[in-house]
Design an enzyme around this catalytic site. Structure first.
Site, short mmCIF file in Angstrom:
data_model
loop_
_atom_site.label_atom_id
_atom_site.label_comp_id
_atom_site.label_asym_id
_atom_site.label_seq_id
_atom_site.Cartn_x
_atom_site.Cartn_y
_atom_site.Cartn_z
CB THR A 59 31.63 44.72 37.55
OG1 THR A 59 30.47 44.02 38.00
CG2 THR A 59 31.93 44.36 36.11
CG HIS A 63 29.16 39.03 43.66
ND1 HIS A 63 30.26 39.84 43.73
CD2 HIS A 63 28.89 38.87 42.34
CE1 HIS A 63 30.65 40.18 42.51
NE2 HIS A 63 29.84 39.59 41.64
P1 AMP Z 1 30.29 40.60 38.71
O1 AMP Z 1 30.36 41.19 37.32
O2 AMP Z 1 30.48 39.12 38.78
O3 AMP Z 1 31.18 41.37 39.66
O4 AMP Z 1 28.79 40.80 39.18
C1 AMP Z 1 28.28 42.01 39.66
C2 AMP Z 1 26.81 41.98 39.41
O5 AMP Z 1 26.21 42.99 40.19
C3 AMP Z 1 26.40 42.23 37.95
O6 AMP Z 1 25.68 41.10 37.47
C4 AMP Z 1 25.52 43.49 38.05
O7 AMP Z 1 24.42 43.45 37.17
C5 AMP Z 1 25.08 43.45 39.50
N1 AMP Z 1 24.74 44.75 40.06
C6 AMP Z 1 25.41 45.91 39.96
N2 AMP Z 1 24.78 46.88 40.65
C7 AMP Z 1 23.68 46.31 41.21
C8 AMP Z 1 22.62 46.79 42.03
N3 AMP Z 1 22.57 48.07 42.43
N4 AMP Z 1 21.65 45.94 42.41
C9 AMP Z 1 21.70 44.63 42.01
N5 AMP Z 1 22.68 44.12 41.23
C10 AMP Z 1 23.65 44.94 40.84
#
Ligand code: AMP
Ligand code: ZN
Length: 113
Positions: A94, A99
């Site tokens: 997402t 990361h």
């Molecule tokens: P992915 O779905 O692998 O791309 O992981 C993205 C992650 O970012 C998800 O687990 C979200 O909960 C996390 N995320 C999104 N926005 C934020 C934020 N502002 N601070 C910390 N984590 C976030």
């Protein structure tokens, strides 16, 4: 990257809870934790995802894996943890900034990413 969420977090434009930082890496708590410990580790330099890792920039990936054990130890994950990186739509990525999720603090199911 101007509009990248994690680049904004790294620049301090969006608040986050810092867990670890050095000149190349930033680690912070996931805003929607899927386990008692859920930390995201990112390179400070923007890389979109695993598919954008090259011989020229892969050193940061090695560095991240070198700092992960210390983060896990500081988080008390002596009983184990999982490291996950989602790449692309089918993996449910997402945020388009490379990361690594560190998940732990309880026995993990395979569904957890
Ligand atoms: P992915 O779905 O692998 O791309 O992981 C993205 C992650 O970012 C998800 O687990 C979200 O909960 C996390 N995320 C999104 N926005 C934020 C934020 N502002 N601070 C910390 N984590 C976030
Ligand atoms: Zn970025």
């Amino acid at each position: 990257m101007e509009n990248c969420l994690f680049c904004k977090i790294i620049r301090g434009e969006i608040p986050s809870t810092r867990v670890y930082e050095d000149d190349k890496t930033y680690a912070f708590r996931d805003i929607a934790p899927m386990a008692p410990t859920h930390v995201l580790v990112v390179p400070k330099a923007h890389i979109a995802d695993c598919s954008a890792v090259t011989p020229e920039n892969s050193g940061i990936v090695a560095h991240i894996f070198e700092v992960i054990p210390g983060i896990a130890k500081a988080e008390g994950l002596e009983n184990g943890y999982r490291v996950v990186s989602n790449c692309g739509p089918d993996a449910g990525q997402t945020v388009q900034h490379l990361h690594f999720h560190i998940l732990g603090g309880k026995p993990l199911t395979l569904e957890m990413a």
